[in-house]
Design an enzyme around this catalytic site. Structure first.
Site, PDB file in Angstrom:
ATOM      1  N   SER D  99       0.796  -1.224   0.000  1.00 46.54           N
ATOM      2  CA  SER D  99       0.000   0.000   0.000  1.00 46.54           C
ATOM      3  C   SER D  99       0.826   1.270   0.000  1.00 46.54           C
ATOM      4  O   SER D  99       0.307   2.349  -0.280  1.00 46.54           O
ATOM      5  CB  SER D  99      -0.975  -0.001   1.182  1.00 46.54           C
ATOM      6  OG  SER D  99      -0.320   0.310   2.377  1.00 46.54           O
ATOM      7  N   LYS D 142      -7.038   3.909   8.328  1.00 46.52           N
ATOM      8  CA  LYS D 142      -6.011   4.804   7.793  1.00 46.52           C
ATOM      9  C   LYS D 142      -6.524   6.245   7.721  1.00 46.52           C
ATOM     10  O   LYS D 142      -5.807   7.193   8.053  1.00 46.52           O
ATOM     11  CB  LYS D 142      -5.605   4.339   6.390  1.00 46.52           C
ATOM     12  CG  LYS D 142      -4.728   3.085   6.376  1.00 46.52           C
ATOM     13  CD  LYS D 142      -4.518   2.610   4.936  1.00 46.52           C
ATOM     14  CE  LYS D 142      -3.495   1.485   4.847  1.00 46.52           C
ATOM     15  NZ  LYS D 142      -3.371   0.956   3.475  1.00 46.52           N
TER      16      LYS D 142
END
Ligand SMILES: [Ca+2]
Ligand SMILES: [Ca+2]
Ligand SMILES: [Ca+2]
Ligand SMILES: [Ca+2]
Ligand SMILES: [Ca+2]
Ligand SMILES: [Ca+2]
Ligand SMILES: [Ca+2]
Ligand SMILES: [Ca+2]
Ligand SMILES: [Ca+2]
Ligand SMILES: [Ca+2]
Ligand SMILES: [Ca+2]
Ligand SMILES: [Ca+2]
Lengths: 214, 214, 214, 214, 214, 214
Positions: D99, D142
């Site tokens: 990611s 996140k």
């Protein structure tokens, strides 16, 4: 069953083939150390399922040879213009230990000088960088195997003399033993002054593409 | 189920493809050793899930070829101006052992000379650096597999003759066996003098950017 | 849950992106092989959590391409003046096996020629160095996945024809199959003569600092 | 206890520092990707206890940047005249996953152009060699972490839009989201045209000892 | 049984052989550090089944020597024109630990200057890059072994003085101890000004093929 | 028993020796980071049984130094003309963690400038590539150990101030603390303007054999 295919001593017509002695679970065996050179740039390859100690023996044998190249009449430029391969058949049998050290040295001395190794000669002993020959184990089994394989002379460390003294005389009466302290003695005994039949003619081409490309 | 997809002998139109014999849990199989060259700087790649012993066989085959390049008419500069790749399909099947040694040598001899390998010929045997051909196992299974795959001639070590003698004659009456002691004999039997159809024309460009940049 | 994020066929506007077929625990998937070139000195990078067999496939695909560069109209100096990277998304999913071999070859052929790959085409098959296309497994699942993803044509080994014959016709009536024996056939089917939109213009600067510094 | 020391967004005064988002057992965190260049010969170092997938992400980000250097106005000779180091603090915390891919690309784009990255911007997404931005996991955690750390804008894959839609509006009302499909969009959003305060002045000395000695 | 073959001190006729002290399960032993140089390009080989700590000791000894080459009168070009090999017999006995550090340094100082090491001298102590000699363990066993082997003088760290004070005086009355703080003191005590019998004559050939080919 | 031999602060007469603080099972300890340079071609050696995180710290410290060489007055050619070795005694004690980062940087700054490090100063803190100093653990134990070893000043991250505030005042009344945010502050505090006694005089010989041979 023996893990080494029972080998007989063959001949000394090819440079770089020296006869060693191995000690296995099923007794002693002879083994061949094969060294070969081809034009290149000084790489070093080892094969034959060699363990870490045996690989380090080969490195010590090569370093000793390089450090004493001048005395042996070897043009040191050969080391960087030819690739070296040391192989120990049979290729599928794992091998280890320091006892092939002096055999490896003799094989290397032969291939870099293209001189014959003395006929029907085998040897076993550890090599050190300062040129000593150290004792090794399995002497009785190794000696009997050498005799069966047609070997007539054997080089050993002086510190292995006691092991020979313990073997019954009748088993070894037709064998000649050389007890040595130094690699120089091994060399004097094992390497003849005679070149092999079709000696490799070393060519050091200073500016050829093979050497300038790297 | 057989781990090798049952292969038939194909043809000898491509340089560097030699037919070997493998021994698996489900019986014998033929296998192809494929060698390929491309312009480069002498790197060597092996693939096909080859075990350590088989990789060392390939290294021994290559060293023997390089050490005898002149006799084979191979310009030694090819070794440093072309990259070599040896692959053994099928790519997902793990393979090991020393028995492909002489097949690998034959494959290399063909790709570096661009000469055809004799048709319908297979072989199995260990290679050594001094040029001996050593015996290997699984002979009966390998021979039967060769016959099924359309092979007509097989090269073996003389020390494997006893294994052939134990096979019933009717199974192998249409096969021709060659028992050899040396790599030179393998070469005389396996490599024809004829070039492949579209031979690679080797180009040694002394000062091109590809070779001078490293 | 599927380990590959369900992908749809996208387009052929970028050079070096070929569509393969993967077989996972949760069924078939399409996958993309992405090849990219940048000025450098010929390094080769592989990424995407590729297993050993898949890495060897990539090496075989590259060797075949290099050995046949001239026929493809590729200036062989590109190989030493550009760095190659092959990546297979998704980057966290482990992948292995030989079946992406011909997809990797097609991706490479596209990136080195900057020619488009045929639209809505996928393929699966093992590559060998002599240019054969070998059969692979999971055909039914792969084919159904290709259809779901918008693929219209599929390249397979002739030895996989029997796997297609076993699939019910109605599932695959809108798919066109190409059964091939050689890499050359894959190339003829998959690589168009048309350049991609913004083709990379290869520059071989003979004496620039990037190439002379090593 | 959180394994990352709770970090706040700092500033964009140093080239090559981009803000990513990580997903840990104790929730989301921001993390910094730090890229640094120093005169050398093109080596590439990665540190910060990065796992294999994250290392491959960094390699893909670098390859994409190199392949598109010209469009970014980067003199390609910088790649071979400067050494690159990518570090991800904290140095003792193991990190992995794909990611950070687009964050790594942004960090590299900044350090090679010496242009500032947009302030108070974070991003998370996988990079591919063909320039796609793939979706990643842990979006809710996140995003909340980004907000706590003072981030005002976030770049995500369009395929992660559905994850944002599932978050209660009041938690994210003061955040601006950018949903992208390609790396080019990331670049347009993240890299400003403004140079950092003390930009590195790249020097390509063609014949200096540093570059000619290898 | 003792794992080291009981060795006696030999002589100082060969450059690069220094006498250390080892501590084994079966008591103390002397051991030889052998350093050897041959024409090459500065490679460094270690052998003798050395563990990681002992290998790092050798690296520290070499770095200290190189950093102080000028003070020792060593032409620094020797480091890049000669290959170095450090071997510790017996080759099959695993060895580890930092205590051979100062012995390794002494061996290196001798081989690079071709000066004799003082006779009947042994030593044990850790080396550091800043030139300190650190204390080590097993002092009593090592000292008794040295005496049995014919050693007359021993160099130790001052921090090991307390270990000597604990040994009964009658066991060590014929031994002379040197307690040192720095490597410089070791050097002053151990390296004589006398060259070995057949000293290696270093040749730095600036443009020979061996050095220009890489 | 303490795994580090209790060390006392020594002196600052040798370039490249910086004092750090370690946290072990038996409490805090001081440790020395030793950096050494010798003529060569820019190799980098790490020793002292350093774990992966500590090795990465050293790489980050070196990259930061190289990226800021000009500001420190370091001729960048030194990096490619001298070999660097960082060693951390005692050589047999495993060490890991990021806390030596700023100590490693200080050691490097001293050895490349040959300037003295401030006397009786120790430090502990993680380094990042963007020049931040991150907090580390074990502060109380480290500080008490520093005091016992004769240290008078300690550099820490500002984020470690709270750990100092928790220590009873009487234990640390004779210590001076410096809380920093950046590496630049560490440098200003730790590196004096004074050269060491016998500074290494760097020689950049453009065409000498040592540098031209590779
Ligand atoms: Ca093995
Ligand atoms: Ca032997
Ligand atoms: Ca494997
Ligand atoms: Ca075979
Ligand atoms: Ca992996
Ligand atoms: Ca595929
Ligand atoms: Ca790790
Ligand atoms: Ca991220
Ligand atoms: Ca070992
Ligand atoms: Ca010792
Ligand atoms: Ca370790
Ligand atoms: Ca520290």
């Amino acid at each position: 069953a023996p893990i080494f295919d029972k080998e007989m001593y063959q001949d000394n017509s090819v440079a770089g083939v020296a006869t060693g002695l191995a000690w296995t679970q099923s007794g002693g065996e002879i083994l061949f150390i094969e060294s070969s050179l081809s034009k290149g740039r000084g790489t070093f390859t080892l094969s034959g399922q060699l363990g870490e100690v045996m690989r380090e023996s080969a490195m010590a044998a090569l370093s000793y040879l390089k450090a004493h190249a001048e005395e042996l009449g070897i043009d040191y430029r050969i080391f960087s213009h030819y690739d070296l391969h040391i192989h120990v058949p049979a290729g599928a049998v794992p091998k280890d230990g320091p006892s092939a050290g002096i055999t490896m040295f003799t094989s290397l001395a032969s291939v870099y000088t293209q001189q014959k190794i003395k006929e029907k000669l085998a040897m076993t002993g550890e090599i050190t960088l300062r040129g000593k020959v150290l004792p090794v184990g399995g002497i009785k089994e190794k000696v009997l195997a050498a005799r069966r394989a047609g070997i007539e002379e054997i080089i050993l460390s002086v510190k292995n003399k006691k092991d020979i003294d313990e073997i019954e005389k009748e088993y070894i009466k037709d064998l000649k033993f050389h007890f040595v302290e130094t690699i120089q003695e091994v060399l004097d005994l094992a390497l003849t002054k005679e070149k092999v039949k079709k000696p490799l003619i070393f060519k050091i081409e200073e500016n050829n593409p093979s050497t300038s490309q790297n």
